[in-house]
Design an enzyme around this catalytic site. Structure first.
Site, mmCIF file in Angstrom:
data_model
loop_
_atom_site.group_PDB
_atom_site.id
_atom_site.type_symbol
_atom_site.label_atom_id
_atom_site.label_comp_id
_atom_site.label_asym_id
_atom_site.label_seq_id
_atom_site.Cartn_x
_atom_site.Cartn_y
_atom_site.Cartn_z
ATOM 1 N N CYS A 70 0.868 -1.177 0.000
ATOM 2 C CA CYS A 70 0.000 0.000 0.000
ATOM 3 C C CYS A 70 0.905 1.227 0.000
ATOM 4 O O CYS A 70 1.669 1.435 0.948
ATOM 5 C CB CYS A 70 -0.858 -0.045 1.267
ATOM 6 S SG CYS A 70 -1.881 1.404 1.515
ATOM 7 N N CYS A 188 -0.910 3.683 -6.586
ATOM 8 C CA CYS A 188 -1.774 3.051 -5.589
ATOM 9 C C CYS A 188 -2.000 1.638 -6.106
ATOM 10 O O CYS A 188 -2.290 1.446 -7.292
ATOM 11 C CB CYS A 188 -3.103 3.803 -5.500
ATOM 12 S SG CYS A 188 -4.391 2.887 -4.613
#
Ligand code: DGL
Length: 267
Positions: A70, A188
């Site tokens: 992440c 992302c």
């Protein structure tokens, strides 16, 4: 050995997918913090608290390394987590450096545009970590950064190329001249799931880059260097915010996402 792969949601499957090809015999604990997704619009304090809780869970469950799959959690928490935990914590960052190398190569050949667009969550887009990285490698000021937070919500719903996704992308890129870009950095992990739609918008000459390959490679190197005992099982156990996922429908959804990621490899 057990390895933890953590994300706010299904974006982390991008890294799991790559890690499985490097380390097919290790056991993976995949942890999606789906009670708190999306992270990108939360405060730094919240992201740090949730990420610390997940890493604690994974270490207690026996993981000897944890990957923050992440970009948002890495931006906010990786330094603190490395101080706090006694195991390797591997982060992920937007693939800005290879994108700039690609853009420079193209302009040297007289090719198109030559700019680089980084799309990320609002937190990653504003955090110092990304800006420091850009400052280090972007000597010709080629990089633009744009937050596209709703893609995370669409991905969590398994919605990748619906009219709603297309309308959102039109809206979010309305002031962006897409043909200016020779590289699009997916900052992302959820965004990898939209490679077909994004490639359709930016055109095939625009290269799509993400950090999951580099992240999985770092993990494999650490496993090798630390001399961890070789695993034999190659199992993946899925957790959603600390609860093992046993529901067949949900597990089937995760498997579908992994299949979609294999399809996205051609972009
Ligand atoms: N997939 C994560 C990232 O790479 C976080 C997305 C979110 O929860 O907002 O940034």
């Amino acid at each position: 050995m057990k390895i933890g792969i953590f994300d706010s949601g299904i974006g982390g499957l991008t890294v799991l997918h790559r890690a499985l090809s490097y380390l097919p015999n290790e056991d993976f604990l995949f942890y999606a913090d789906e009670a708190h997704v999306p992270y990108g619009t939360k405060t730094k304090e919240e992201i740090l608290e949730y990420t610390t809780g997940a890493v604690e869970f994974l270490t207690k469950a026996g993981c000897r390394a944890v990957v923050l799959a992440c970009n948002t959690a890495t931006s906010v928490a990786v330094t603190k987590l490395r101080e706090e935990f006694d195991i390797p914590i591997i982060g992920i960052e937007p693939a800005v450096k290879p994108a700039i190398a690609h853009a420079n190569e193209l302009s040297a050949e007289g090719g198109r545009g030559g700019r680089v667009l980084v799309i990320a969550t609002p937190m990653t887009a504003k955090e110092k970590k990304l800006h420091d990285l850009v400052e280090r490698v972007d000597s010709h000021h080629l990089v633009d950064i744009l937050a596209t937070p709703k893609l995370v919500e669409f991905a969590q719903k398994g919605e990748f190329n619906s009219p709603a996704v297309e309308n959102y992308l039109k809206e979010v890129f309305q002031d962006t001249v897409l043909s200016d870009y020779s590289a699009l950095v997916l900052g992302c992990t959820h965004f990898n799931l939209f490679k077909d739609t994004l490639s359709g918008l930016f055109g095939t000459q625009c290269q799509l880059l993400d950090g999951s390959e580099g992240c999985a490679r770092n993990l494999a190197a650490i496993v090798e260097k630390e001399g961890f005992a070789k695993g034999e099982c190659g199992n993946v156990t899925y957790f959603s915010s600390g609860e093992e996922v046993k529901d067949e429908t949900r597990l089937a959804f995760y498997r579908q996402i992994l299949e979609r990621l294999s399809e996205m490899e051609k972009y």
